[in-house]
Scaffold this motif. Structure first.
Motif, mmCIF file in Angstrom:
data_model
loop_
_atom_site.group_PDB
_atom_site.id
_atom_site.type_symbol
_atom_site.label_atom_id
_atom_site.label_comp_id
_atom_site.label_asym_id
_atom_site.label_seq_id
_atom_site.Cartn_x
_atom_site.Cartn_y
_atom_site.Cartn_z
ATOM 1 N N VAL A 1 3.003 11.273 6.227
ATOM 2 C CA VAL A 1 3.573 11.705 5.648
ATOM 3 C C VAL A 1 4.484 11.057 4.872
ATOM 4 O O VAL A 1 4.889 11.589 3.708
ATOM 5 C CB VAL A 1 4.614 12.306 6.392
ATOM 6 N N ARG A 2 4.947 10.088 4.990
ATOM 7 C CA ARG A 2 5.889 9.164 4.399
ATOM 8 C C ARG A 2 5.247 8.634 2.855
ATOM 9 O O ARG A 2 5.797 8.876 2.055
ATOM 10 C CB ARG A 2 6.297 8.141 5.128
ATOM 11 N N ALA A 3 3.953 8.168 2.964
ATOM 12 C CA ALA A 3 3.171 8.288 2.071
ATOM 13 C C ALA A 3 2.846 8.998 0.801
ATOM 14 O O ALA A 3 2.639 9.033 -0.170
ATOM 15 C CB ALA A 3 1.668 7.370 2.625
ATOM 16 N N ILE B 1 1.118 -1.189 0.018
ATOM 17 C CA ILE B 1 -0.048 -0.060 0.047
ATOM 18 C C ILE B 1 0.267 1.171 -0.010
ATOM 19 O O ILE B 1 0.246 1.821 -0.742
ATOM 20 C CB ILE B 1 -1.313 -0.551 1.409
ATOM 21 N N LEU B 2 1.314 1.432 0.698
ATOM 22 C CA LEU B 2 2.737 2.301 1.091
ATOM 23 C C LEU B 2 3.379 2.407 -0.534
ATOM 24 O O LEU B 2 3.578 3.771 -0.978
ATOM 25 C CB LEU B 2 4.424 1.815 2.155
ATOM 26 N N LYS B 3 4.079 1.787 -1.386
ATOM 27 C CA LYS B 3 4.152 2.087 -2.265
ATOM 28 C C LYS B 3 3.251 2.215 -3.744
ATOM 29 O O LYS B 3 3.668 3.249 -4.323
ATOM 30 C CB LYS B 3 5.576 0.326 -3.184
ATOM 31 N N TYR B 4 2.068 1.533 -3.102
ATOM 32 C CA TYR B 4 1.319 2.309 -4.086
ATOM 33 C C TYR B 4 0.868 3.902 -4.376
ATOM 34 O O TYR B 4 0.935 4.384 -4.817
ATOM 35 C CB TYR B 4 -0.038 1.707 -3.752
ATOM 36 N N LEU B 5 0.877 4.292 -2.166
ATOM 37 C CA LEU B 5 0.329 5.272 -2.643
ATOM 38 C C LEU B 5 1.695 6.673 -2.852
ATOM 39 O O LEU B 5 1.079 7.281 -3.797
ATOM 40 C CB LEU B 5 0.230 5.746 -1.074
ATOM 41 N N GLU C 1 -7.624 1.852 5.805
ATOM 42 C CA GLU C 1 -6.650 2.381 6.484
ATOM 43 C C GLU C 1 -6.663 2.759 7.438
ATOM 44 O O GLU C 1 -6.324 4.138 7.200
ATOM 45 C CB GLU C 1 -5.913 1.889 5.191
ATOM 46 N N ILE C 2 -5.917 2.208 8.991
ATOM 47 C CA ILE C 2 -5.868 3.118 9.605
ATOM 48 C C ILE C 2 -4.268 2.838 9.682
ATOM 49 O O ILE C 2 -3.289 2.155 9.318
ATOM 50 C CB ILE C 2 -6.021 2.462 10.844
ATOM 51 N N ALA C 3 -3.458 5.049 9.948
ATOM 52 C CA ALA C 3 -1.971 4.604 9.669
ATOM 53 C C ALA C 3 -1.718 5.892 10.594
ATOM 54 O O ALA C 3 -2.550 6.304 11.418
ATOM 55 C CB ALA C 3 -2.091 5.714 8.519
ATOM 56 N N THR C 4 -0.589 5.710 11.031
ATOM 57 C CA THR C 4 -0.136 6.493 11.590
ATOM 58 C C THR C 4 0.283 7.846 11.154
ATOM 59 O O THR C 4 0.208 7.844 10.216
ATOM 60 C CB THR C 4 1.485 6.302 12.676
ATOM 61 N N PRO C 5 0.417 9.803 11.722
ATOM 62 C CA PRO C 5 0.603 10.705 11.166
ATOM 63 C C PRO C 5 2.932 10.374 10.535
ATOM 64 O O PRO C 5 2.057 11.229 9.538
ATOM 65 C CB PRO C 5 1.010 11.826 11.942
ATOM 66 N N ASP C 6 3.013 9.773 11.101
ATOM 67 C CA ASP C 6 4.327 10.094 9.981
ATOM 68 C C ASP C 6 4.398 9.271 8.773
ATOM 69 O O ASP C 6 4.705 9.182 7.704
ATOM 70 C CB ASP C 6 4.608 8.938 11.395
#
Lengths: 249, 249
Positions: free
Chosen positions: B76-78, B6-10, B68-73
């Motif tokens: 920012v990375r995504a 998901i991170l890669k897609y974003l 999806e649930i994620a942290t603020p960090d």
């Protein structure tokens, strides 16, 4: 090559406390430096690439300031721009007196503008519309921040900025009948305003608008009419629209 | 926690080629995501912090997209924002038809606007002044660039953008008598213009203005009058002034 001491001095001027301590600020990039050299600001030092120096030798030689030659890399390291293959200058700050509006004049008043890009844009717009004096609240971002100078596109050489407590500033004016225009959500449609001959135009903070301390001195609340659905306009955009309406005959 | 895929897609959606490949783009930050959820865009996924999810459960639960649930960090990375403690969304791009001005309507035409911040600002201004259609030259920066979306402050949900060859676009119009306004240095003072009922307003490139290919279709050259000495105005500022003058009665 720049000496360590000069590089250290230049980078220190990116911070407000050192600009205040040394009474100096940075001007970066070919266009801004050339506008500066044509102005009455006191230049302390110009750091130029070989190319910029050769192209502008006459402007650079005749003046009583120090000239250093540097590479574009060094200019980027010393300053705040992402690229700079021309020059940067160190300039003495000016201290301005109380800038009241004279007969037939308008002064732009900024209540708590925080973003350097916005302030620089507002200086440029003021210059376009022939405003020469801006009075800023003490909470407004520093006029000599390199980002402000850059965004003003040379207009910092033609518009004077003065920082003061806006409450006290307007208090000093209470005796005279003076028009103070400020933008509010519930003001009069700016397309229908006839502006007084002399006056003040107040622009407020990016999020909160004009504060209550300043609001009580506003004699004419005005609004930029909305025809669509955007929630707001950026404060630089709003400044341009107000000044354009003011300048209409 | 976000999966690697998901991170890669974003992060891939920060690039135009992947936005085109996947037909999707990113919307970042609380305000933009909430405006998005209230629009008719097709949302593919929302990535939210726990806090944002709890505050907006009703908007998020009732809809047929993945959450999806994620942290603020992780946000920012995504994404592209320097801080984001709320949410981002993946949204399907829309393809718009030829957006000619209908009876009584104005279309904003952009000839080679390169800066994403400028394009986003112009979308926001168009929305403020009630313009629903923007036609962009093929060289104009990508409408779905995250910086454009962010600078539009939610207005991308209300204004449609269409990319085409502007020469061909105006050619298709030659039969009808239509007013095309464009800003030039030597145009008529915009304070003295009476705008036609239906028309087009063309804004040109940040450095070079309107190109010769498009200039030949301009029926009315207009100029924003200058009262001071600034050399130029930013194209977003100029757009706001032109639209404000157009909307005046």
């Amino acid at each position: 090559m720049l000496s360590k001491n000069i590089l250290k001095y230049l980078t220190s001027l990116q911070q407000k406390k050192y600009r205040q301590e040394y009474g100096a600020f940075l001007v970066e990039g070919a266009k801004s430096v050339l506008e500066l050299l044509a102005s009455d600001f006191e230049v302390e030092m110009v750091v130029a690439t070989d190319k910029f120096y050769k192209e502008n030798t006459r402007s650079l030689e005749k003046q009583p300031f120090r000239v250093e030659i540097a590479t574009p890399d060094e200019l980027v390291r010393a300053g705040t721009l992402q690229s700079n293959d021309a020059a940067l200058a160190v300039v003495k700050t000016k201290s301005n007196d109380f800038l009241y509006a004279e007969e037939g004049e308008y002064v732009l008043v900024l209540d708590d503008i925080r973003d350097p890009g916005n302030l620089g844009t507002m200086i440029r717009i003021a210059d376009w519309y022939g405003i020469r004096k801006m009075v800023c609240s003490l909470t407004t971002t520093d006029w000599y921040n390199p980002k402000v100078v850059a965004a003003s596109k040379g207009s910092f050489t033609r518009v004077q900025g003065f920082y003061t407590d806006l409450g006290a500033y307007f208090e000093g004016h209470l005796a005279s009948e003076v028009s103070v225009y400020g933008t509010f959500l519930e003001g009069k449609n700016i397309h229908q305003i006839t502006f007084a001959k002399t006056g003040y135009i107040v622009m407020g903070n990016e999020s909160n608008g004009i504060g209550s301390e300043v609001e009580k001195f506003v004699t004419d609340k005005v609004t930029i009419p909305r025809f669509g659905e955007a929630e707001s306009l950026n404060v630089g955009i709003a400044t341009a629209i107000v000044l354009d309406n003011w300048r209409r005959k």
